[in-house]
Design a protein around this motif. Sequence first.
Motif, short mmCIF file in Angstrom:
data_model
loop_
_atom_site.label_atom_id
_atom_site.label_comp_id
_atom_site.label_asym_id
_atom_site.label_seq_id
_atom_site.Cartn_x
_atom_site.Cartn_y
_atom_site.Cartn_z
N VAL A 25 0.86 -1.18 0.00
CA VAL A 25 0.00 0.00 0.00
C VAL A 25 0.90 1.23 0.00
O VAL A 25 1.62 1.50 0.95
CB VAL A 25 -0.94 0.01 1.22
CG1 VAL A 25 -1.76 1.30 1.24
CG2 VAL A 25 -1.86 -1.20 1.19
N ILE A 26 0.87 1.96 -1.10
CA ILE A 26 1.73 3.13 -1.26
C ILE A 26 1.13 4.34 -0.57
O ILE A 26 1.82 5.10 0.12
CB ILE A 26 1.95 3.41 -2.76
CG1 ILE A 26 2.60 2.19 -3.44
CG2 ILE A 26 2.82 4.66 -2.97
CD1 ILE A 26 2.56 2.22 -4.95
N GLU A 27 -0.17 4.55 -0.74
CA GLU A 27 -0.82 5.69 -0.13
C GLU A 27 -2.30 5.38 0.09
O GLU A 27 -2.93 4.67 -0.71
CB GLU A 27 -0.69 6.93 -1.03
CG GLU A 27 -1.26 8.20 -0.39
CD GLU A 27 -1.05 9.43 -1.27
OE1 GLU A 27 -0.57 9.25 -2.41
OE2 GLU A 27 -1.38 10.54 -0.82
N THR A 28 -2.83 5.89 1.20
CA THR A 28 -4.25 5.74 1.51
C THR A 28 -4.84 7.11 1.78
O THR A 28 -4.28 7.89 2.54
CB THR A 28 -4.46 4.85 2.76
OG1 THR A 28 -3.75 3.63 2.60
CG2 THR A 28 -5.93 4.56 2.97
N THR A 29 -5.97 7.41 1.17
CA THR A 29 -6.64 8.68 1.41
C THR A 29 -8.07 8.42 1.86
O THR A 29 -8.63 7.34 1.64
CB THR A 29 -6.67 9.56 0.14
OG1 THR A 29 -7.37 8.87 -0.91
CG2 THR A 29 -5.26 9.87 -0.34
N GLY A 30 -8.66 9.41 2.52
CA GLY A 30 -10.04 9.31 2.95
C GLY A 30 -10.22 8.87 4.38
O GLY A 30 -11.34 8.58 4.80
N LEU A 31 -9.14 8.81 5.16
CA LEU A 31 -9.23 8.35 6.54
C LEU A 31 -9.22 9.49 7.55
O LEU A 31 -9.15 9.26 8.75
CB LEU A 31 -8.08 7.37 6.85
CG LEU A 31 -8.08 6.08 6.02
CD1 LEU A 31 -6.88 5.22 6.37
CD2 LEU A 31 -9.38 5.31 6.22
N GLY A 32 -9.29 10.73 7.06
CA GLY A 32 -9.34 11.88 7.95
C GLY A 32 -10.77 12.32 8.21
O GLY A 32 -11.68 11.50 8.37
N ARG A 33 -10.99 13.60 8.23
CA ARG A 33 -12.33 14.15 8.46
C ARG A 33 -13.22 13.81 7.27
O ARG A 33 -12.84 14.00 6.12
CB ARG A 33 -12.25 15.66 8.63
CG ARG A 33 -13.50 16.32 9.18
CD ARG A 33 -13.20 17.79 9.47
NE ARG A 33 -14.29 18.44 10.17
CZ ARG A 33 -15.23 19.16 9.59
NH1 ARG A 33 -15.23 19.30 8.27
NH2 ARG A 33 -16.18 19.75 10.31
#
Length: 299
Positions: A25-33
């Motif tokens: 897994v290089i990058e994960t987005t959508g786990l913040g607000r």
Amino acid sequence: MPLSLNDWQYDIGGVIIGAGTPVQVIETTGLGRPPVRDNDVDQPSADGQFAGPDYWAGRQIQFDAAIRVPGDPAACHDVVAALQAATDGTAVRLVGGQGMTLRIKRPGRPVKSLTVRARKLDPEYKQVVHGYVPLDMEFLAHDPTFYADTDSTTEIPLGWLTGGGFAAPIAAPIFVQDGTVAADRPGWVTNAGTAPAWPVIRISGPCANVTVIHADSGRTLAMPTLNLAAGRWIEVDTRPGARTVTWDNGGNASTYLSPASRIDLFSLPPGQSEMRWTAFDNTNTARMRLTWRDAYTAL
């Protein structure tokens, strides 16, 4: 039992990716607000806007990943097939309100989970002959809240003593309930998270005229016409996306809930809450079981 996860690993419907697996897994987005659904409106004949209530939208989670199995293109295809099988199940894809579980483990944090639908699974096979397949994945969590990995459960019987017990000195006569009035028994539940948790409440008979009370907020779920025989139960599911009242045979029982009862507001706030329930039961065998998952605003 859920699969065991190590730091920086993700469980997608039973397929583990991340550290120590063929899927990097290089990058994960959508786990913040989470995204916001705002209700702002322009001020008539004035500068600026009126701030309406903000609601969370669904959480979109994207993985920029790559399958690395040097010199083994068949193994790369097997990984894609496993992920596709986990995300294509008709029991989720074709049933409204259903989802698959996405579990996440970060260093120093317990495993958190979301219920998601797969929206994208896009491998790029240009370099598969070398055992390398870039992979884009996207999931949508309609409920953006993070939840604990396991359920918490407590069972509360109906009490017989009025007032919660005896206090010394005791003077005769001593009155106990005889089953002709509703018994009332307090219990305690703890949401160890940082966001409201949503319980599944099961009432098992024999009992009648049931009312479930969240003592701290005063919110109630009243079923004044309900009459449960021994061996029967009714379940109130307050979870977002569910919010149903069902019989043990799967039948709809929502008509027993009084008009003033708000399932959509019956949550367990962070910390300890006192729960009470009242009902008629001259056998003292009726039970209320609450099942919930601690809820979190962040990983």
